[in-house]
Design an enzyme around this catalytic site. Structure first.
Site, PDB file in Angstrom:
ATOM      1  N   ASP A  85      -0.223  -6.774  -4.185  1.00 32.83           N
ATOM      2  CA  ASP A  85      -0.192  -7.796  -5.226  1.00 32.83           C
ATOM      3  C   ASP A  85      -0.310  -7.170  -6.612  1.00 32.83           C
ATOM      4  O   ASP A  85      -0.607  -5.979  -6.757  1.00 32.83           O
ATOM      5  CB  ASP A  85      -1.342  -8.782  -5.031  1.00 32.83           C
ATOM      6  CG  ASP A  85      -1.136  -9.696  -3.839  1.00 32.83           C
ATOM      7  OD1 ASP A  85       0.028  -9.889  -3.441  1.00 32.83           O
ATOM      8  OD2 ASP A  85      -2.138 -10.209  -3.306  1.00 32.83           O
ATOM      9  N   TYR A 138      -7.246   0.717   3.925  1.00 33.25           N
ATOM     10  CA  TYR A 138      -7.460   0.218   2.566  1.00 33.25           C
ATOM     11  C   TYR A 138      -8.866   0.579   2.090  1.00 33.25           C
ATOM     12  O   TYR A 138      -9.814   0.625   2.881  1.00 33.25           O
ATOM     13  CB  TYR A 138      -7.295  -1.303   2.506  1.00 33.25           C
ATOM     14  CG  TYR A 138      -5.867  -1.772   2.484  1.00 33.25           C
ATOM     15  CD1 TYR A 138      -5.204  -1.986   1.279  1.00 33.25           C
ATOM     16  CD2 TYR A 138      -5.179  -2.006   3.669  1.00 33.25           C
ATOM     17  CE1 TYR A 138      -3.891  -2.424   1.254  1.00 33.25           C
ATOM     18  CE2 TYR A 138      -3.862  -2.444   3.654  1.00 33.25           C
ATOM     19  CZ  TYR A 138      -3.226  -2.652   2.440  1.00 33.25           C
ATOM     20  OH  TYR A 138      -1.920  -3.083   2.422  1.00 33.25           O
TER      21      TYR A 138
END
Length: 262
Positions: free
Chosen positions: A56, A114
């Site tokens: 994003d 992540y």
């Protein structure tokens, strides 16, 4: 005969509107596609790139992976140097390799890792504002570490997926979920390794864990949240700036070695 290239890419997501191409927006896909086609002398049929995942706006990457085909073969080091000479300063190609023509950066993944940096302070640090998620109230790392293990394993993560997700199946497996504190930096850091992650899943998990650390949720609340399969139960989403796509895995042996290491 085309040649397929696998590229490992790092970028500072601050000034990108995300990875995926969007009209009238600066995106990672847009700038990399432009550089690849320029390097290939703007062929009649434009070269298309395929990423391992979409990040994003504001999300960073150390190890985003993508692939594309060239109508001829170039030495991988030449591709790396050529692309880096054309890419903007907030994007860099770390590695390039030639792969089989049936390799796919998105569909051949066996895992992703992540990293999230949560900064705890009453006010935003101007030097951290683009690279950490800001949390006004401090969290207790002991509470977070007690709770985070409940996210590991294979679960339906419907509670932890944002609206707008295109995934029909919300079952994912988290192989490893860890948190640790850096008191001198006023940071709590998180690392998640799993089979794959849903839209905003990591950021929603971090938001819940920080609420647990702040005493706003019970330490043992995660199993009930998973069972609820209700996004409203999770409430918040951690800021994008603290999230980093750290690594994409394509080989089980490399994934297993890193799970042992980390």
């Amino acid at each position: 005969m085309t040649t397929r290239y696998k590229v490992v890419l790092a970028y500072d997501g601050t000034n990108f509107a995300g990875f995926q191409r969007q009209p009238h927006q600066r995106t990672v896909e847009q700038v990399v596609t432009k550089a690849v086609n320029k390097m290939a002398k703007d062929p009649v049929e434009p070269i298309v790139i395929y990423g391992a995942g979409r990040t994003d706006a504001g999300v960073h990457a150390f190890g985003q992976t993508l692939h594309f085909d060239l109508p001829y073969e170039i030495n991988p080091e030449g591709v790396r140097r050529g692309l880096n000479s054309m890419l903007p300063m907030d994007t860099i190609v770390k590695a390039v390799s030639i792969v089989p023509n049936d390799f796919h950066a998105r569909y051949d993944t066996v895992g992703k890792r992540y990293w999230y940096r949560a900064y705890q302070n009453e006010f935003v640090d101007p030097f951290k504002r683009h690279y950490t998620g800001h949390f006004k109230f401090a969290a207790d790392i002991d509470r977070i570490q007690q709770a985070i293990g409940d996210l590991e394993g294979r679960h339906d993560f419907s509670t932890f997926v944002a609206s707008g997700s295109q995934a029909h199946d919300h079952v994912r497996e988290i192989y490893s979920a860890k948190a640790w504190a850096l008191p001198d930096e006023r940071e709590i850091q998180f690392e998640f390794c799993g089979s794959g992650f849903l839209y905003n899943q990591v950021r929603i998990m971090v938001a819940v864990l920080m609420e647990i650390g702040q005493g706003r949720r019970a330490v043992d609340c995660i199993p009930a949240l998973l069972a609820a399969k209700d996004r409203e139960q999770a409430r918040g989403t951690a800021p994008a700036a603290g999230l980093y796509m750290k690594k994409v895995y394509y080989e089980q042996n490399e994934l297993q070695a890193d799970l042992i290491k980390y």
